[in-house]
Design a protein around this motif. Structure first.
Motif, PDB file in Angstrom:
ATOM      1  N   UNK A  38       0.414  -5.354  -5.800  1.00 34.10           N
ATOM      2  CA  UNK A  38       0.129  -6.684  -6.345  1.00 34.10           C
ATOM      3  C   UNK A  38      -1.336  -6.834  -6.743  1.00 34.10           C
ATOM      4  N   UNK A  39      -2.197  -5.952  -6.237  1.00 33.41           N
ATOM      5  CA  UNK A  39      -3.615  -6.023  -6.606  1.00 33.41           C
ATOM      6  C   UNK A  39      -3.822  -5.721  -8.089  1.00 33.41           C
ATOM      7  N   UNK A  40      -2.872  -5.025  -8.680  1.00 31.23           N
ATOM      8  CA  UNK A  40      -2.988  -4.726 -10.118  1.00 31.23           C
ATOM      9  C   UNK A  40      -2.932  -5.992 -10.959  1.00 31.23           C
ATOM     10  N   UNK A  41      -2.368  -7.058 -10.395  1.00 34.33           N
ATOM     11  CA  UNK A  41      -2.291  -8.328 -11.122  1.00 34.33           C
ATOM     12  C   UNK A  41      -3.666  -8.983 -11.211  1.00 34.33           C
ATOM     13  N   UNK A  42      -4.591  -8.583 -10.333  1.00 35.91           N
ATOM     14  CA  UNK A  42      -5.908  -9.223 -10.310  1.00 35.91           C
ATOM     15  C   UNK A  42      -6.656  -9.031 -11.628  1.00 35.91           C
TER      16      UNK A  42
END
Length: 486
Positions: free
Chosen positions: A451-455
């Motif tokens: 989900x950090x890729x959404x940052x």
């Protein structure tokens, strides 16, 4: 010169303000990363803490309390179930549906570390973290025939000071006893390798030795005395009723014709009967005494277990295994709980809401940092009107000027975001050993979440939104007035 380079030069001209703005964004992103990573690791730790078995069988009561006490060693046990009930899963009516059944006894501790009484099969037949076998950093598993051997978890060994070959005596957590002199202490024969589960902060002892522990026996003394008194009273009442029922028959049999016999013969017969009765009574008392000693020696009076960790035989007997929980729950003796379901409900109902709240707060911090970028760039517009007018005079269109301002906002946001990622994971790496020592949860700096890729796209969108107002202001700059004012 490219537009990105122009935007970067503009940031360099206001290096201090730009650095502070980017750092505020970095703090917000670091908070988001910490919330995401720690929650994911804790969730996995809770889930894998109950792996290796699919059912927990214990006394009737709260399912959550049973799971928290049996899996995570939190709180007090509900009640105990008879040891004979556990034997039903090993060689009784439940055994066809069971691949393995591991008994545990709770309610004791050593220096605030839970003491779990169990059998050697706990480390031989159970697994954790998707099928991993338990390993020993030092020593070995305790043996069934050695009653006073123990195994200690990695965290408990590190913080309690207990090592290989050390001895200790558990105390009852409910009674608050300080230990008992004269009783054989348990000896540490193995130290578990770190697992990232609640077992890291627990101490495991041989159940046979636990049944002989005075801290365990004394808690049962009152109930045992009551049971013995009730048994003695029942025996006495039965004997009295038997004598009373036999008395009329004796009087009726006393016929006058019987007096023709010699008086000495009845006397001798009566005396012989009396001696035989005394002999039988003495033998009965002796047998009861031996039976009582045997029971006390082998712990039959005190053999109860807190819970049974059951591995259902889903591979060979799927139908029996699926029906097992329903059969157990229909009876009054115990209840069967699926720990995975209880933990999922706990996270969905409580922990999940807390995570959502923390995540919302972290996102709000990022939004506030984005607003800081807006304020920083907008306040600089009055000082940059001449620069914008020169760009326009050299042939730059309004759209080009607007795009430069948006690129500046994106660079500040992405720079703060990258710094925040590094800061967040670095902070997790620094605090990882402390978290593992305090809670047994293993976290590392390189534990990234998808989900950090959404940052990254999220920061670009945020930078575009907050940079739009300064960009519009640059778009509307009057070239003639700005050049004349300079």
């Amino acid at each position: 010169m490219s537009l990105w380079k122009i935007a970067w030069r503009s940031i360099e001209q206001r290096s201090l303000a730009s650095a502070l703005t980017a750092f505020s964004m970095a703090l917000g992103v670091a908070l988001v990363v910490a919330v995401l990573v720690i929650h994911s690791v804790v969730t996995k730790s809770f889930e894998r803490g109950s792996q290796g078995y699919d059912l927990i069988v214990g006394a009737k009561g709260s399912q959550l309390q049973l799971v928290l006490n049996s899996v995570f060693y939190l709180g007090q046990p509900i009640e105990n179930v008879p040891y004979k009930y556990y034997e039903e899963f090993v060689e009784g009516r439940f055994s066809p549906a069971v691949e393995a059944a591991i008994p545990i006894c709770m309610g004791h501790a050593y220096k605030d570390y839970p003491v779990v009484a169990t059998v050697p099969d706990y480390f031989e037949k159970l697994t954790y973290l998707n099928g991993q076998k338990y390993r020993f950093a030092e020593g070995r598993d305790f043996e069934q025939e050695n009653f006073y051997e123990a195994v200690i978890g990695a965290t408990a060994a590190k913080r309690s000071g207990l090592g290989l070959g050390d001895t200790f005596q558990p105390v009852g957590t409910a009674s608050g006893d300080e230990g008992h002199e004269g009783h054989d202490p348990f000896k540490i024969v193995g130290i578990l390798a770190p697992t990232g589960t609640p077992n890291d902060r627990a101490i495991f002892v041989n159940m046979e030795g636990f049944f002989r522990c005075p801290a365990h026996n004394r808690e049962q003394t009152t109930s045992d005395d009551i049971l013995r008194e009730q048994d003695d009273k029942s025996t006495t009442d039965a004997d009295t009723a038997e004598e009373t029922s036999e008395a009329p028959a004796t009087e009726k049999a006393d016929d006058p014709a019987d007096h023709e016999h010699d008086d000495a013969e009845p006397a001798d017969h009566e005396h012989a009967d009396h001696n035989d009765a005394d002999h039988d009574h003495a033998d009965h008392d002796h047998a009861d005494h031996e039976h009582g000693d045997h029971d006390h020696e082998h712990g039959h009076f005190h053999r109860e277990v807190t819970a049974i960790l059951v591995c259902s035989d889903m591979q060979n007997r799927p139908q029996l295994a699926m029906a097992l929980p329903e059969v157990i729950n229909e009876e009054n003796a115990a209840q069967a709980v699926a720990p995975a379901e209880v933990i999922a409900k706990l996270f969905d109902g409580i922990v999940g809401n807390i995570q959502l709240l923390l995540l919302v707060l972290a996102v709000l911090v990022v939004v506030v940092a984005g607003i800081g970028i807006l304020v920083s760039i907008y306040n600089s517009m009055s000082d940059r009107r001449h620069e914008i007018a020169v760009m326009r005079a050299l042939g730059a269109s309004r759209d080009t000027v607007m795009l430069v301002i948006l690129m500046e906002s994106i660079l500040l946001s992405l720079g703060g975001g990258v710094l925040g990622l590094l800061l967040g994971h670095g902070l997790i790496g620094l605090l990882g050993p402390t978290i593992a020592e305090q809670t047994g949860v293993i976290v590392g700096a390189l534990q990234f979440q998808v989900i950090e890729l959404v940052l990254i796209p999220g920061l670009i969108i945020l930078a575009t939104l907050v940079g739009y107002l300064p960009a519009v202001s640059a778009y509307r700059t009057d070239v003639a007035k700005s050049l004349a004012a300079s």
